[in-house]
Design a protein around this motif. Structure first.
Motif, PDB file in Angstrom:
ATOM      1  N   MET B   1       0.844  -1.198   0.000  1.00 50.04           N
ATOM      2  CA  MET B   1       0.000   0.000   0.000  1.00 50.04           C
ATOM      3  C   MET B   1       0.886   1.256   0.000  1.00 50.04           C
ATOM      4  O   MET B   1       1.822   1.362   0.787  1.00 50.04           O
ATOM      5  N   ASN B   2       0.599   2.149  -0.930  1.00 50.90           N
ATOM      6  CA  ASN B   2       1.398   3.366  -0.977  1.00 50.90           C
ATOM      7  C   ASN B   2       0.699   4.478  -0.222  1.00 50.90           C
ATOM      8  O   ASN B   2      -0.405   4.880  -0.546  1.00 50.90           O
ATOM      9  N   THR B   3       1.368   4.985   0.804  1.00 49.43           N
ATOM     10  CA  THR B   3       0.708   5.983   1.643  1.00 49.43           C
ATOM     11  C   THR B   3       1.465   7.301   1.644  1.00 49.43           C
ATOM     12  O   THR B   3       1.213   8.158   2.480  1.00 49.43           O
ATOM     13  N   LEU B   4       2.405   7.468   0.723  1.00 48.88           N
ATOM     14  CA  LEU B   4       3.161   8.717   0.682  1.00 48.88           C
ATOM     15  C   LEU B   4       2.488   9.712  -0.245  1.00 48.88           C
ATOM     16  O   LEU B   4       2.010   9.353  -1.319  1.00 48.88           O
ATOM     17  N   LYS B 366       4.072   5.528   7.368  1.00 51.68           N
ATOM     18  CA  LYS B 366       3.794   5.943   5.987  1.00 51.68           C
ATOM     19  C   LYS B 366       4.907   5.484   5.056  1.00 51.68           C
ATOM     20  O   LYS B 366       4.652   4.997   3.957  1.00 51.68           O
ATOM     21  N   LEU B 367       6.155   5.650   5.519  1.00 51.70           N
ATOM     22  CA  LEU B 367       7.290   5.244   4.679  1.00 51.70           C
ATOM     23  C   LEU B 367       7.273   3.742   4.412  1.00 51.70           C
ATOM     24  O   LEU B 367       7.727   3.278   3.377  1.00 51.70           O
ATOM     25  N   ARG B 368       6.764   2.997   5.386  1.00 53.98           N
ATOM     26  CA  ARG B 368       6.759   1.535   5.229  1.00 53.98           C
ATOM     27  C   ARG B 368       5.483   1.041   4.558  1.00 53.98           C
ATOM     28  O   ARG B 368       5.280  -0.164   4.421  1.00 53.98           O
ATOM     29  N   ASN B 374       0.871   2.637  12.986  1.00 52.56           N
ATOM     30  CA  ASN B 374       1.085   1.217  13.224  1.00 52.56           C
ATOM     31  C   ASN B 374      -0.134   0.631  13.929  1.00 52.56           C
ATOM     32  O   ASN B 374      -0.966   1.368  14.465  1.00 52.56           O
ATOM     33  N   CYS B 375      -0.196  -0.707  13.955  1.00 55.04           N
ATOM     34  CA  CYS B 375      -1.307  -1.341  14.648  1.00 55.04           C
ATOM     35  C   CYS B 375      -1.217  -1.043  16.140  1.00 55.04           C
ATOM     36  O   CYS B 375      -0.182  -0.603  16.646  1.00 55.04           O
ATOM     37  N   ASN B 376      -2.299  -1.245  16.824  1.00 50.90           N
ATOM     38  CA  ASN B 376      -2.382  -0.878  18.222  1.00 50.90           C
ATOM     39  C   ASN B 376      -1.292  -1.549  19.063  1.00 50.90           C
ATOM     40  O   ASN B 376      -0.652  -0.920  19.903  1.00 50.90           O
ATOM     41  N   LYS B 377      -1.045  -2.834  18.781  1.00 51.02           N
ATOM     42  CA  LYS B 377      -0.070  -3.591  19.570  1.00 51.02           C
ATOM     43  C   LYS B 377       1.335  -2.993  19.402  1.00 51.02           C
ATOM     44  O   LYS B 377       2.069  -2.816  20.382  1.00 51.02           O
ATOM     45  N   ALA B 378       1.683  -2.657  18.159  1.00 56.18           N
ATOM     46  CA  ALA B 378       2.999  -2.058  17.906  1.00 56.18           C
ATOM     47  C   ALA B 378       3.111  -0.720  18.632  1.00 56.18           C
ATOM     48  O   ALA B 378       4.156  -0.391  19.215  1.00 56.18           O
ATOM     49  N   GLN B 379       2.036   0.043  18.634  1.00 57.93           N
ATOM     50  CA  GLN B 379       2.068   1.345  19.321  1.00 57.93           C
ATOM     51  C   GLN B 379       2.225   1.185  20.829  1.00 57.93           C
ATOM     52  O   GLN B 379       2.906   1.984  21.476  1.00 57.93           O
ATOM     53  N   VAL B 380       1.584   0.146  21.364  1.00 57.64           N
ATOM     54  CA  VAL B 380       1.713  -0.082  22.809  1.00 57.64           C
ATOM     55  C   VAL B 380       3.175  -0.390  23.157  1.00 57.64           C
ATOM     56  O   VAL B 380       3.738   0.161  24.099  1.00 57.64           O
TER      57      VAL B 380
END
Lengths: 148, 463
Positions: B1-4, B366-368, B374-380
């Motif tokens: 997915m391109n988010t830039l 966004k770069l990735r 990021n998903c909630n778990k990664a943010q935690v």
């Protein structure tokens, strides 16, 4: 912030203020550099002192020691080591200094260790001359006591 | 997915990744040094303290520069509303800078410093062996070339695009960074002049132009995560950096108290550097104010946490801990003590390490190609990293402050003859140094948690 204080006003304070204070800084720098000869004993900078400063830099002495309080805080202050270890006497200091440099590393278990930098007699003398000249700088009476 | 929004923003990614790798190295060498403070002969013959310190501080400076460059490559195209002038140049400069950085660090570690000076022909133009400017002259030239190419690339981008306040402030900060670095090439024999102009790099970077870079990055992220009107945020930005430069330029005087300088610097330095906490305090008010007035709920909670955190920690580390020892009659006793080390640690972490992690936190998803966040778990996990590192840094600072106060009490305040020697004093500080080292281990755990968060993906979402 109030609406009457606009972004344009903030920008002008930023540009105007920075330029104004930078100019004052430059003027004070100009004056300081002009005054410096009264305090830095530059007439005593011999070739030995100059070589000594290069040795000081080349062996990264400032990576452990401080010089007038600047550098690392792992080992003693050296701007006044001439007075601390030589009592202000050149012969006494140089005798101490040569012995000290050649005795490294002391290899006392657990003690902070100074490496041996393999300096020859001439180089040790040059470094001593640099430290002697440094000790004679007028740095507004810092440090507060002989321990640095 | 391109988010830039602009494809060329992608060049920021290697800069951010490399910055994080160097950050790990910085912390590992910090732990080695911290241990050498108490077990003096630890790794004595292999990594002497001066080498570990050089690696620790130089890695910090270089990873922050990588972070600033990544930030600029990421935000300037979006602010300018145009693609980067030359993504190829940005990538080429990345490899040049990374190679020069790695070679320099290897040089520090593999040969004695004096040998490094010889093989890099330091005698032709001696610039080595001064604190933070230990890099071989050739590396310094490399840094200048990389900076010129970088500024050219950004300058051309801004010229063809929209000129926002954030862009202009970022650019001014980066140009200032490059210009003041040129003083690194001035190394007169006269130590009095050497020391005076050395501060033109060191102080005018960290208490001058770097604050512009920090302000610009923070403003950019706040606009993105809060959705508050650009006019309001940019007005605050100008007010903050105006205060930073008005106090910080003459605040340089607090480094001139004990040089071969006229006494008036003790007044000028004390008065203006006493004002230096103000911009940082304003930054706290502004960050919290903007987040409270937010017009959207941005899914990247971690980025918002970093943005608030960097404002608070910069205020504490640079503002409060700076003020603690900035008045000349206090500094007379604290200059070059562990108080200085305490301030240095929290200020660099709070203002600069954290602002780089703020933009990384915002930009990396966004770069990735992950999306807004990021998903909630990664943010935690990322927030665990934030709290562990930040709380650990608070304790590192408190323990070093304790060590510093005791050091001043034993070694500086008594008269000659009564005062303890430097080494005898250090023995008395041992407990503080042990506690600092333990806090350092917690910092490393926090860093590992932070880095782990980049590898956590939401399995449910993928399935």
């Amino acid at each position: 912030m109030s609406e009457s204080f606009t972004k344009g006003m903030a920008r002008n304070i930023y540009y105007g203020g920075s330029v104004f204070f930078f100019l004052i800084f430059l003027a004070l720098t100009f004056h300081t550099v002009k005054e410096m000869p009264k305090r830095d004993n530059r007439h005593n900078i011999t070739e030995a002192v100059e070589r000594g400063k290069h040795l000081w830099e080349k062996n990264n002495c400032v990576g452990c020691h401080s010089l007038i309080g600047e550098g690392a805080y792992f080992a003693p202050e050296l701007a006044n080591v001439y007075d601390r270890r030589g009592g202000g006497n050149e012969v006494a200091f140089k005798a101490f200094f040569k012995g000290w440099m050649n005795a490294q590393p002391l290899n006392i278990p657990g003690r902070r260790q100074m490496p041996n930098f393999h300096l020859n007699d001439q180089e040790i003398d040059d470094l001593a001359e640099f430290l002697k000249w440094t000790s004679e700088l007028d740095d507004n009476n810092w440090p507060p006591n002989i321990e640095g | 997915m391109n988010t830039l929004k602009y494809q060329s923003q992608a060049v920021a990614k290697p800069y951010f990744i490399f910055a994080m790798l160097l950050f790990v190295g910085q912390i590992l060498f910090g732990l080695i040094m911290g241990l050498q403070y108490v077990v003096g002969d630890f790794l004595g013959g292999i990594i002497p303290f001066n080498v570990a310190r050089m690696v620790h501080t130089n890695l910090l400076i270089v990873w922050l520069l990588f972070g600033f460059m990544g930030a600029a490559y990421y935000l300037v195209p979006e602010e300018s509303e145009t693609e980067l002038y030359s993504p190829k140049l940005a990538i080429a400069l990345f490899w040049i800078f990374a190679a020069a950085g790695v070679l320099t660090i290897l040089g520090y570690l593999l040969v004695p410093y004096s040998t490094l000076a010889d093989i890099t022909l330091n005698h032709l133009w001696p610039t080595m062996g001064r604190e933070f400017l230990e890099q071989p002259t050739i590396t310094k030239l490399g840094i200048v070339i990389v900076c010129l190419g970088f500024l050219f690339n950004l300058g051309m981008t801004i010229l063809k695009g929209r000129k926002t306040a954030i862009n202009m402030v970022m650019m001014t900060g980066l140009i200032g960074l490059a210009v003041f670095f040129l003083f690194a090439f001035y190394n007169p024999t006269n130590l009095a002049l050497d020391k005076y102009f050395w501060w033109f790099v060191v102080h005018l970077w960290v208490e001058g132009v770097w604050e512009l870079i920090m302000g610009a990055i923070l403003a950019y992220v706040l606009i993105k995560v809060t959705g508050v009107d650009r006019e309001v945020i940019e007005k605050w930005l100008y007010v903050i950096i105006a205060m930073a430069l008005i106090s910080g330029i003459l605040g340089t005087g607090h480094h001139f108290y004990w040089l071969m300088t006229p006494e008036y610097w003790q007044w000028v330095g004390s008065i203006f550097s006493a004002l230096e906490p103000l911009p940082f305090f304003a930054m706290v008010l502004y960050a919290f104010n903007m987040v409270n007035r937010r017009r959207r709920e941005h899914p990247n909670k971690a980025a918002t946490l970093w943005a608030l955190g960097t404002a608070v920690m910069a205020f504490l580390g640079a503002g409060v801990w700076g003020f603690l020892h900035t008045l000349s009659f206090v500094n007379y006793y604290t200059h070059g003590s562990q108080i200085t080390a305490a301030h240095g640690h929290m200020a660099f972490y709070g203002a600069y390490a954290m602002i780089v992690m703020t933009i990384i936190s915002y930009a990396m998803p966004k770069l990735r190609g992950i999306g807004e966040a990021n998903c909630n778990k990664a943010q935690v996990i990322e927030m665990w990293g934030f709290w562990l590192m930040t709380v650990a840094m608070v304790f590192i600072t408190l323990f070093l402050t304790g060590a510093g106060i005791l050091q001043v009490w034993l070694q500086r305040l008594p008269e000659s003859g009564e005062a303890l020697s430097f080494m005898a004093t250090q023995d008395k500080l041992e407990i503080f140094y042990w506690l600092r080292e333990i806090a350092g281990v917690f910092f490393l755990i926090g860093l590992i948690a932070y880095l782990t968060s980049f590898f956590i993906t939401d399995k449910k979402a993928q399935a």
